[in-house]
Scaffold this motif. Structure first.
Motif, PDB file in Angstrom:
ATOM      1  N   ASP A 146      32.198  35.671  33.252  1.00 40.42           N
ATOM      2  CA  ASP A 146      33.369  35.534  34.117  1.00 40.42           C
ATOM      3  C   ASP A 146      33.575  34.081  34.526  1.00 40.42           C
ATOM      4  OD1 ASP A 146      35.543  36.575  35.500  1.00 40.42           O
ATOM      5  OD2 ASP A 146      34.374  36.927  37.321  1.00 40.42           O
ATOM      6  N   VAL A 151      37.045  38.749  36.643  1.00 39.86           N
ATOM      7  CA  VAL A 151      36.427  39.965  37.180  1.00 39.86           C
ATOM      8  C   VAL A 151      36.228  39.834  38.691  1.00 39.86           C
ATOM      9  CG1 VAL A 151      34.438  41.502  37.038  1.00 39.86           C
ATOM     10  CG2 VAL A 151      35.317  40.418  34.968  1.00 39.86           C
ATOM     11  N   ARG A 324      38.342  35.089  26.393  1.00 40.77           N
ATOM     12  CA  ARG A 324      37.284  35.840  27.059  1.00 40.77           C
ATOM     13  C   ARG A 324      36.022  35.750  26.229  1.00 40.77           C
ATOM     14  NH1 ARG A 324      39.901  41.598  29.101  1.00 40.77           N
ATOM     15  NH2 ARG A 324      41.743  40.721  30.164  1.00 40.77           N
TER      16      ARG A 324
END
Length: 476
Positions: A146, A151, A324
Motif C-alpha cells: 500500500d 487501502v 498496484r
C-alpha cells in the motif's frame, strides 16, 4: 528472495498518501445567537448566553419526575428505532474491521493431495501411470503493497463511517429522550384539561338541574334553561374530545417507550404539568455559544465524520490511477507419499511479485474519482446544513423561551380576571342587577381561559425540553 527485500523496503519508505488534507469547513452561522428585546423570565434582564453547556446536565437531573424517568428508561431499553441505530453501529464496526484487515498480509495453511492417471500414449513407456502428490505449506495470497495508501484510505473511510454511525445513535438517543418528555408533558396537559372539563361539566350540570327546578317553580325562563343546557353539553363535548386526545397521547408514549406506558396515579395538580417554579428552573437552562454546538451535538459530529469518510475515499480513487504492487508467496513441502510429506529434500517455495498498471478502463477510474469528489462536496453541504439547522433550532427555542414565560404570566392574569369577573357577576345576578346571560358568558370565558393557561404551560415545558435537546443535552 533476499534480493527483493531492499526493493520492497525502498517502496514502503517512499510511500505517500493521495488523500486530500482534511480541513473542517467554517461554520456558516453567526458567532452569537440572536437576542430578543423581550426577557426570558419577565424580570427585565435580557437573555444572556452562558458558557455552561446544556450537555453537562444529565437527563435524570433535568427530568426529576419519577414517572417521566421511568418512561425514558423504558424507552432507552425498548425503543425499536434506537435498537436499529445500535445494530447499525455493529454493522459499521464489522465493515471497518474488514477494511482494516486488508492492511495486514493474510497467511493460509494449505494441505492438498492429488491422484492422477496418465494414459499410455502420453507416458512414452507404453503403459498407463497412476501418480500421487501431496503438498503442505503456508501461503501468502496476493498482498498489496500500500505505497500510495489506497487501502489505508479505504480503512480510514470505513472508520469514519463507523464513528458517524455511533454519533447518529447518540443523536437518536437525545432525540428519543426529548420526544418522550414532550409526549409525557402533552399527555399530562390533556389530563389537566380533561379534569378541568369534567369539573366544569359537573358544575354546569348542577346549575342546569337547578335552573330546571326554578323553571318548574316559575322563577326562571326557558331561555335560561336552554342556555345552561348549551353550556353543560359544551363542557361534556370538550371532556369527551380531551379524553380521546389523552388516550391518543398515551398511545404515542407507548410507541416511543416500546412497551405499555404506566398508568398515571391520579390527576391531582402536582401530578400534571410542572409548577411555575419548576418551569422557571427548566427554562433557565443556559444557552452556551454557537461554537460549542460543533463539539456538543452528535448530529453535527456525525456529519463531520461522513465528510471525513468522503475525503478519504478521494485518496483511494486517486490511487487507482497508479500501478498496484501485489506479492504472492508460498513455502511448504511436497512428496509422492503422504507418509514422506515432511521428509527432507521435499521443500518447495515460490515468490510472485505482480505489478498491475491500468492502461484502459473506459473512463472507470476517472468516473470513480469524479464520484468521490462530488460525494465529498455533498458531504460538505450536508455538514454546513446540519450546523445551520442546529443553530436555527437553538435560536427558535431561545426566541420561544423569551416570550413563553410572559405568555404564561399574562394568561394566568386573564384567568384570574375572568374568575373574579364571574364572581362579581354572580353576586350582581343574585342581587337582581345582572342577567343570567351575563353569568353564562362569564362562565364560558373562564373555562376558555383556564384551558388556554394549561396549554401555555405545556408549551413552556416543551420549549424547555426543545432547548435542552437543541443544545446537546439528554445523552448522559
Amino acid at each position: 528472495m533476499k534480493r527483493c527485500l531492499p526493493l520492497v523496503a525502498a517502496v514502503l519508505l517512499s510511500a505517500c498518501s493521495l488523500m486530500p488534507h482534511y480541513e473542517r469547513p467554517a461554520a456558516p452561522v453567526a458567532p452569537t445567537y440572536p437576542v430578543n428585546d423581550a426577557t426570558a423570565d419577565g424580570s427585565g434582564a435580557p437573555a444572556v448566553a452562558s458558557d455552561l453547556p446544556a450537555a453537562d446536565t444529565a437527563w435524570r437531573d433535568f427530568f426529576p419526575e419519577p414517572p417521566l424517568q421511568n418512561l425514558i428508561e423504558t424507552a432507552l431499553a425498548n425503543n425499536r428505532d434506537l435498537r436499529l441505530a445500535a445494530l447499525r453501529i455493529d454493522e459499521a464496526r464489522a465493515t471497518y474491521r474488514i477494511a482494516r484487515a486488508d492492511l495486514l498480509p493474510h497467511l493460509d495453511a494449505t494441505l492438498s493431495g492429488t491422484r492422477a492417471r496418465t494414459p499410455a500414449f502420453a507416458t512414452g513407456t507404453g503403459a498407463a501411470v497412476v501418480g500421487e502428490r501431496f503438498d503442505a505449506g503456508l501461503a501468502l495470497p496476493a498482498f498489496e503493497l500500500d505505497y500510495l495508501r489506497r487501502v489505508r484510505s479505504l480503512s480510514a473511510a470505513a472508520l469514519a463511517s463507523y464513528l458517524a454511525t455511533d454519533e447518529a445513535r447518540q443523536a437518536a438517543q437525545i432525540g428519543l429522550v426529548a420526544e418522550v418528555a414532550n409526549a409525557w408533558f402533552t399527555e399530562r396537559a390533556y389530563a389537566a384539561q380533561l379534569a378541568l372539563a369534567q369539573r366544569t361539566y359537573e358544575a354546569r350540570r348542577r346549575t342546569f338541574d337547578l335552573t330546571r327546578q326554578r323553571l318548574d317553580a316559575g322563577a326562571s325562563s326557558l331561555l335560561d334553561v336552554r342556555s345552561n343546557e348549551t353550556l353543560m353539553e359544551t363542557a361534556r363535548a370538550s371532556a369527551l374530545a380531551l379524553a380521546r386526545q389523552r388516550a391518543q397521547a398515551a398511545n404515542a408514549l407507548t410507541l416511543l417507550a416500546g412497551a405499555p406506558a404506566p398508568q398515571q396515579a391520579g390527576d391531582a395538580a402536582g401530578d400534571t404539568l410542572p409548577d411555575d417554579a419548576r418551569l422557571d428552573a427548566m427554562s433557565a437552562l443556559p444557552a452556551g455559544l454557537p461554537s460549542a454546538l460543533l463539539a456538543r451535538r452528535p448530529d453535527i459530529r456525525a456529519a463531520e465524520q461522513r465528510l471525513r469518510a468522503a475525503n478519504a475515499n478521494i485518496g483511494a480513487a486517486r490511487a487507482a490511477f497508479f500501478p498496484r504492487i501485489a506479492l504472492t508467496a508460498a513455502f511448504g513441502s511436497a512428496s509422492p507419499a503422504f507418509s514422506q510429506l515432511f521428509d527432507s529434500g521435499g521443500d518447495t517455495w515460490s515468490f510472485t511479485p505482480q505489478l498491475v498498471l491500468p492502461l484502459f478502463d473506459a473512463g472507470r477510474n476517472r468516473a470513480n474519482l469524479d464520484l468521490a469528489e462530488v460525494r465529498r462536496n455533498s458531504a460538505v453541504a450536508d455538514y454546513e446544513r446540519t450546523i445551520q439547522v442546529a443553530f436555527r433550532e437553538v435560536a427558535d427555542a431561545l426566541a420561544a423561551r423569551t416570550y413563553l414565560g410572559d405568555q404564561v404570566t399574562a394568561q394566568r392574569a386573564i384567568q384570574e380576571a375572568q374568575a373574579e369577573r364571574l364572581r362579581l357577576l354572580t353576586l350582581r345576578f343574585e342581587s337582581g342587577v345582572a342577567s343570567s346571560l351575563d353569568v353564562l358568558d362569564a362562565q364560558r370565558e373562564l373555562f376558555s381561559a383556564e384551558q388556554q393557561l394549561v396549554e401555555a404551560r405545556r408549551l413552556r415545558a416543551t420549549n424547555a425540553v426543545d432547548l435542552y435537546r437543541a443544545l446537546g443535552g439528554g445523552l448522559k
